[in-house]
Motif scaffolding. Structure first.
Motif, PDB file in Angstrom:
ATOM      1  N   ARG A 111     -13.379   0.805  -4.034  1.00  0.00           N
ATOM      2  CA  ARG A 111     -12.053   0.667  -4.649  1.00  0.00           C
ATOM      3  C   ARG A 111     -11.381   2.023  -4.520  1.00  0.00           C
ATOM      4  N   ILE A 112     -10.338   2.060  -3.696  1.00  0.00           N
ATOM      5  CA  ILE A 112      -9.650   3.314  -3.408  1.00  0.00           C
ATOM      6  C   ILE A 112      -8.148   3.100  -3.557  1.00  0.00           C
ATOM      7  N   GLY A 113      -7.479   4.069  -4.128  1.00  0.00           N
ATOM      8  CA  GLY A 113      -6.033   4.013  -4.260  1.00  0.00           C
ATOM      9  C   GLY A 113      -5.572   4.906  -5.377  1.00  0.00           C
ATOM     10  N   TYR A 114      -4.313   4.774  -5.742  1.00  0.00           N
ATOM     11  CA  TYR A 114      -3.765   5.556  -6.837  1.00  0.00           C
ATOM     12  C   TYR A 114      -2.726   4.710  -7.546  1.00  0.00           C
ATOM     13  N   THR A 115      -2.254   5.198  -8.665  1.00  0.00           N
ATOM     14  CA  THR A 115      -1.271   4.448  -9.424  1.00  0.00           C
ATOM     15  C   THR A 115      -0.003   4.323  -8.585  1.00  0.00           C
ATOM     16  N   ALA A 116       0.361   3.107  -8.298  1.00  0.00           N
ATOM     17  CA  ALA A 116       1.530   2.833  -7.468  1.00  0.00           C
ATOM     18  C   ALA A 116       2.179   1.566  -8.003  1.00  0.00           C
ATOM     19  N   PRO A 117       3.430   1.320  -7.630  1.00  0.00           N
ATOM     20  CA  PRO A 117       4.066   0.077  -8.072  1.00  0.00           C
ATOM     21  C   PRO A 117       3.231  -1.131  -7.642  1.00  0.00           C
ATOM     22  N   VAL A 118       3.164  -2.145  -8.509  1.00  0.00           N
ATOM     23  CA  VAL A 118       2.399  -3.348  -8.203  1.00  0.00           C
ATOM     24  C   VAL A 118       2.916  -3.933  -6.899  1.00  0.00           C
ATOM     25  N   GLY A 119       2.003  -4.258  -6.017  1.00  0.00           N
ATOM     26  CA  GLY A 119       2.379  -4.817  -4.727  1.00  0.00           C
ATOM     27  C   GLY A 119       2.474  -3.775  -3.635  1.00  0.00           C
ATOM     28  N   SER A 120       2.441  -2.504  -3.991  1.00  0.00           N
ATOM     29  CA  SER A 120       2.488  -1.429  -3.001  1.00  0.00           C
ATOM     30  C   SER A 120       1.176  -1.427  -2.220  1.00  0.00           C
ATOM     31  N   THR A 121       1.212  -0.965  -0.990  1.00  0.00           N
ATOM     32  CA  THR A 121      -0.011  -0.923  -0.180  1.00  0.00           C
ATOM     33  C   THR A 121      -0.959   0.167  -0.650  1.00  0.00           C
ATOM     34  N   ASP A 122      -0.448   1.111  -1.452  1.00  0.00           N
ATOM     35  CA  ASP A 122      -1.291   2.202  -1.918  1.00  0.00           C
ATOM     36  C   ASP A 122      -1.914   1.930  -3.285  1.00  0.00           C
ATOM     37  N   GLU A 123      -1.665   0.734  -3.812  1.00  0.00           N
ATOM     38  CA  GLU A 123      -2.234   0.341  -5.096  1.00  0.00           C
ATOM     39  C   GLU A 123      -3.771   0.331  -5.006  1.00  0.00           C
ATOM     40  N   ASP A 124      -4.400   0.592  -6.142  1.00  0.00           N
ATOM     41  CA  ASP A 124      -5.851   0.574  -6.262  1.00  0.00           C
ATOM     42  C   ASP A 124      -6.417  -0.771  -5.804  1.00  0.00           C
ATOM     43  N   ARG A 125      -7.256  -0.789  -4.743  1.00  0.00           N
ATOM     44  CA  ARG A 125      -7.880  -2.033  -4.295  1.00  0.00           C
ATOM     45  C   ARG A 125      -9.099  -1.710  -3.443  1.00  0.00           C
ATOM     46  N   VAL A 126      -9.930  -2.707  -3.208  1.00  0.00           N
ATOM     47  CA  VAL A 126     -11.111  -2.504  -2.372  1.00  0.00           C
ATOM     48  C   VAL A 126     -10.651  -2.374  -0.924  1.00  0.00           C
ATOM     49  N   ARG A 127     -11.083  -1.287  -0.311  1.00  0.00           N
ATOM     50  CA  ARG A 127     -10.724  -1.016   1.087  1.00  0.00           C
ATOM     51  C   ARG A 127     -11.982  -0.636   1.860  1.00  0.00           C
ATOM     52  N   HIS A 128     -11.955  -0.912   3.142  1.00  0.00           N
ATOM     53  CA  HIS A 128     -13.006  -0.428   4.035  1.00  0.00           C
ATOM     54  C   HIS A 128     -12.351   0.609   4.932  1.00  0.00           C
ATOM     55  N   LEU A 129     -12.759   1.869   4.780  1.00  0.00           N
ATOM     56  CA  LEU A 129     -12.151   2.962   5.537  1.00  0.00           C
ATOM     57  C   LEU A 129     -13.200   3.692   6.364  1.00  0.00           C
ATOM     58  N   THR A 130     -12.803   4.065   7.554  1.00  0.00           N
ATOM     59  CA  THR A 130     -13.580   4.983   8.378  1.00  0.00           C
ATOM     60  C   THR A 130     -12.617   6.098   8.734  1.00  0.00           C
ATOM     61  N   VAL A 131     -12.839   7.282   8.150  1.00  0.00           N
ATOM     62  CA  VAL A 131     -11.893   8.381   8.273  1.00  0.00           C
ATOM     63  C   VAL A 131     -12.631   9.652   8.685  1.00  0.00           C
ATOM     64  N   ALA A 132     -12.072  10.353   9.678  1.00  0.00           N
ATOM     65  CA  ALA A 132     -12.613  11.652  10.081  1.00  0.00           C
ATOM     66  C   ALA A 132     -12.026  12.710   9.155  1.00  0.00           C
TER      67      ALA A 132
END
Length: 185
Positions: free
Chosen positions: A104-125
């Protein structure tokens, strides 16, 4: 169990050029050699000196599960220290580290925003400075929560802010409910 610490160790173990000893007698011989004696090995493993000697002579070949885990852990901790140091140094100065996680990755953002807290699968360098911070903190004995916060800071900068090109006023990124975590150098 330390999810982040174990993940960093696993990434470094991939850099080994030779496999660590597999059998219990071979692992015990390696530890006795590293610790310069059966007495020191026995104290570290919390078994009798005679038991250590019996493993070395291959009179005992199959340890009980708790001893097998301690034995393997101590051998891996000491295996190829120069290779381990070089791998960490390279990641911390030039190579960086790749984090692959489902959490579960994200930050406080307006509901419906893509940056809202949710389960994500990330592969980041992640850049080398974050690899250095992770390895330094692990070396200093940091808690899993501290390592998790360093990873969250890295994801904030690299993934959400894209190196300063967007989301400039972003607050703290939440990185919780980790389902999967893997590091690669």
């Amino acid at each position: 169990m330390s999810l982040f610490g174990d993940g960093l160790d696993a990434a470094v173990h991939k850099a080994f050029t030779r496999p660590a000893p597999k059998s219990a007698p071979a692992q015990m011989r390696y530890l006795v050699k590293q610790l310069r004696g059966t007495k020191a090995a026995a104290q570290m493993l919390r078994i009798s000196q005679r038991t250590v000697e019996r493993y070395v002579k291959e009179q005992i070949k199959k340890p009980r599960p708790d001893l097998a885990a301690r034995l393997e852990g101590e051998v891996k901790k000491r295996w190829q220290p120069q290779i381990r140091a070089k791998a960490r140094q390279k990641a911390a100065t030039t190579g960086g580290i790749v984090i692959d996680t489902r959490a579960r990755i994200g930050y406080t953002a307006p509901v419906g925003s893509t940056d809202e807290d949710r389960v994500r699968h990330l592969t980041v360098a992640l850049p080398p400075q974050y690899a250095a911070r992770l390895f330094d903190a692990q070396e200093a004995g940091a808690s899993d929560q501290h390592l998790q916060q360093i990873a969250a800071d890295a994801l904030k900068e690299v993934y959400f802010q894209d190196g300063g090109r967007r989301a400039g006023d972003l607050g703290e990124v939440r990185f919780t409910d980790v389902q999967h975590l893997e590091f690669d150098l």
